[in-house]
Structure formats: C-alpha cells, structure tokens
Write an enzyme that holds these catalytic residues in place. Sequence first.
Site, PDB file in Angstrom:
ATOM      1  N   HIS A  71       2.349   1.031  -5.051  1.00  0.00           N
ATOM      2  CA  HIS A  71       2.450  -0.313  -4.468  1.00  0.00           C
ATOM      3  C   HIS A  71       2.215  -1.380  -5.533  1.00  0.00           C
ATOM      4  O   HIS A  71       1.298  -1.290  -6.352  1.00  0.00           O
ATOM      5  CB  HIS A  71       1.528  -0.481  -3.257  1.00  0.00           C
ATOM      6  CG  HIS A  71       0.067  -0.437  -3.518  1.00  0.00           C
ATOM      7  ND1 HIS A  71      -0.661  -1.537  -3.933  1.00  0.00           N
ATOM      8  CD2 HIS A  71      -0.836   0.573  -3.390  1.00  0.00           C
ATOM      9  CE1 HIS A  71      -1.934  -1.212  -4.042  1.00  0.00           C
ATOM     10  NE2 HIS A  71      -2.074   0.055  -3.726  1.00  0.00           N
ATOM     11  N   GLU A 131       0.892  -3.213   0.345  1.00  0.00           N
ATOM     12  CA  GLU A 131       0.100  -2.097   0.857  1.00  0.00           C
ATOM     13  C   GLU A 131      -1.312  -2.523   1.200  1.00  0.00           C
ATOM     14  O   GLU A 131      -1.901  -2.038   2.172  1.00  0.00           O
ATOM     15  CB  GLU A 131       0.073  -0.971  -0.180  1.00  0.00           C
ATOM     16  CG  GLU A 131      -0.593   0.327   0.305  1.00  0.00           C
ATOM     17  CD  GLU A 131      -2.092   0.379   0.078  1.00  0.00           C
ATOM     18  OE1 GLU A 131      -2.738   1.275   0.643  1.00  0.00           O
ATOM     19  OE2 GLU A 131      -2.644  -0.480  -0.656  1.00  0.00           O
ATOM     20  N   ASP A 149      -1.172   6.631  -5.753  1.00  0.00           N
ATOM     21  CA  ASP A 149      -2.006   5.480  -5.382  1.00  0.00           C
ATOM     22  C   ASP A 149      -3.474   5.880  -5.368  1.00  0.00           C
ATOM     23  O   ASP A 149      -4.200   5.591  -4.425  1.00  0.00           O
ATOM     24  CB  ASP A 149      -1.569   4.928  -4.018  1.00  0.00           C
ATOM     25  CG  ASP A 149      -2.342   3.661  -3.629  1.00  0.00           C
ATOM     26  OD1 ASP A 149      -2.915   3.027  -4.542  1.00  0.00           O
ATOM     27  OD2 ASP A 149      -2.374   3.317  -2.434  1.00  0.00           O
TER      28      ASP A 149
END
Length: 488
Positions: free
Chosen positions: A311, A357, A385
């Site tokens: 993200h 996100e 992530d």
Amino acid sequence: MKYWFSYNVFIFLYKWQLTQTPINQHLKMSKRMKKLVCIVMAGFFVFSAAMGQSSDSLSIRNIVNDIMKRGAAYENLRFLCKQVGPRLSGSPQGLKAVQETARMMKEMGADTVYLQECMVPHWVRGEKEVAKVMLSNGKEYILKVAALGNSVGSPKAGVTGKIIEVHSFQELEAVKADVKGNIVFYNYEMNASYIQTFKAYGEAGVYRSNGPSMAAKYGAVGVMVRSLASNPDNHPHTGATRYNDSFPKIPAIAISTNDADYLSAALKNKSVTKGYFKTNCQMLEDVKSYNVVGEIRGSQFPDEIITVGGHLDSWDLAEGANDDGSGCVQSMELIRVYKALGIKPLRTIRAVMFQNEENGLKGGTKYGELAKADKKKYIFALESDAGGFVPRSFGITANKEQTAKIFSWSQLFKEYGISEFTVGGGGADIGPLRPLGTVMAGLIPDSQRYFDIHHAETDVFENVSRRELHLGAGVMAGLVFLVDKYGL
C-alpha cells in the site's frame, strides 16, 4: 532430455529381457515386464522432478542474484521517503507518490502503467496535540501523545477530567458509573510472550479501533490508548480508530508506552488529580486518488492475472518506510528484474500500489470491484505489508490441492532464509479478491522489531536494511516465477 532418458532405458531393459529368455516364454513375462516398467517410470518421474527442481532453483538464483546486486528497490524507497515523505491518503504527498511510482514503473519497462481512480478519506491532524496530567504536588507532567487516525478534534479548550484507567472492556463495564465526563485510559499491553508479534497486535488493536466508541457509550469526553508497541519507548504510535454512529464521537489519542507506564503508576499512588489534552484534527470531504498498476502482459495466458503489491499510503508522523514503502518497492522490483533478465511470463503480472490501506481500504476495495467486473482470472495475489525486514516465511490461503502444490516448492527457498510455508496468509488490500477464488499469499518477514516503528515517527528510511529489503523482493519474485510457470 528427460524423454530421451526414459525411452532409451525402457528399450534397453526390454531388449535385455529378450536376450535372457526363450521366445516362447515372452508372453509369460508380463508380470515381470510390468514390474520393470513401473520401476523405469518411477525412476523417470523422480529424475524429471529432480531436473525440474534443478532448473527452477537456477532460475530463482538468477532472479535473487540480480536483485541483490543490481536491485533498485532500496533507492526507490529512498526517493519515496526523502523526496515524497509521509503519504497519508488525500494529502498532496499522497498524490505525488502516485505520480512518482507510476514514473518508476514506466522507467523499469512495464508494458503498461495505469491508474485506478478511487475516492479516499481526507483526514488531517492539524496543529500538534498537547496533553498533560496535573499532579497532587501542584506540578504538571507533559505526556507524549498523537491523535488516533480518523479521530475527531477536541473542543477548542481541550478536554479535562479525571483519568479512569482500564485494561479491558470488561473493566470498563465494571466502572461505567464513573466514566461520564471523564477521560478513559486504555492501558492494554501487547503480550510480550507472543513470539508472533502480529498476534499481540491483533489483541491489543481492538482498544484503538473500538475503544473510543465504547467509552463514549458511557459518557466519556475523551480517550487515551496505550500505543501498540512491542517495547517501551517515547514515541506515540498512531493508527485508525472506527466510530460507532450510535454513540457520540469523542477525541482519542495514543500515548507512548513509557508515558503509559508512568501514568499508570501515578494513578496507583494517587498523585494524579486530573488529565487534559487538546487535538486539532478533522475529517474533510473525500477526495480523488488512485491505485497505481504496472503490468507485464502474459505471453500465453494474458487473462490470468498474478497480483503483487503493497500500500502506497502511510501515516503522517513519518516517512512510512517499513509501512508500507518497503512492500511497494519490493513489488515494483518484479517488473525491473523480469525486464532485466528477459523473462517473458506466461501470465500477466501486475505490480499494484494500493491506496488508502491505513484508514479506509478504498484502494483494495476498488481493485476487487474492478476485478469482479472484468471477467479475467485472478489466480494469485501476493502482498508485502509487514516491513522490509529479513524474510522468514510465506503465508498461503488456498484450497487443499493448491496449498500442496505451493508447499512442494518450499525447499527452493530454504537457502534464502524462508524456513517454512504456513497455512493462512494474504493481506488487507488483496483480501477483496478472495471471493473470486484467488489464492492469497503474504510475505512474512521477521517481526520482532516491526512494532518499534509501526505508525510512529521512527518509521524512516534509515531503519531499513538494503540487503533485507532486496532479499524480500527476491523471494517474492521467485514465488511469482513458479506460480506463473506452473499455474494453480
């Protein structure tokens, strides 16, 4: 070569048997021949598998070597952190990050780079927060705090009240009669006994996300939440909160772990008379933003899509180097290394920089909506992530047959520090693809230091290792290579 081997060995054994038995006994040898055929074919499959493993191992080695020696991820991350900076959705830096990552992927040679429009929240922190406690000796103690993301601002005069410390929602329920007009302090520590730090984060995170509304239910005027950090520090860690529209929206702040310990001790010895804090944040109208997609078109199955991404947005307190600049530049690195090595994928590979996100998930939701509409096969999605630390494993969410197939590749990654493939994995942004039958995967780096910097001012470029970042990109590219070659 494998077909030459099996054919010639079979012919050799067959001719050898003819020389060993009279012709009138040949028809009686069917059982013996069947046994020989089975032995030969078993050997053929073992040999073929070994040859395939050797070929795949060499391909992955070439990919990893190129990234470790010539990878661009680290320098791209430096640019993202130092030239763009914090990239909160809706901010000017958020839009600049869209433009710059699109440029990077074009320069890497992506066949196509395009933007997917989505509307995102526009929350602003405003002037820095202030917080303090008044002590019984007449002095004040200044607290290190940061407003929680999506929180409303306090009244202009701030909020003042008695501080009610609780360690759970059950304790809040027990003292609800004392909450009205006061400040609730959620002092829930991340469980240090959990080696899997994300498990501790998940347990503690409910007080950040749901705590303000639960306290507002009983009339609290404000909330303090112990930062979600693994170790004691002086840095407040922000993160999103979610309001329940059934209750008033009250201001909420995170307090550093060191100050949380100080405040708890001071409350126990009754040296605190009251608390105060003032925040200046507000939620503005949604604004237009974008996912950024870089694509290498598949040569044989262009409508089968492999998605890899991170993200692009980050919190405003720091540069978002580990959360999640690292995942973005690792994903873009796949495009660079494929083009550099002349690898022509069978299936279409997309590197996706997901938007929003942190405080809305609007980018991942939009990508999922578009995927449902375009009728292509989204066979695999891999998300990074969890920081740019040394990679330890991959988490996989798939059916039994797909899981077995992917797990059979695990030995190819041992030399790169991937100790295991585990059941269950993916990520928030790729989650909307799961209803399409997409296999989910998540890169799992070592997480012991991740929550020292997560959502805090310490999440800066200097806390990322080039070798660890590039090794993560290498194993991601290796896994995508195998999925593309063999399908799912």
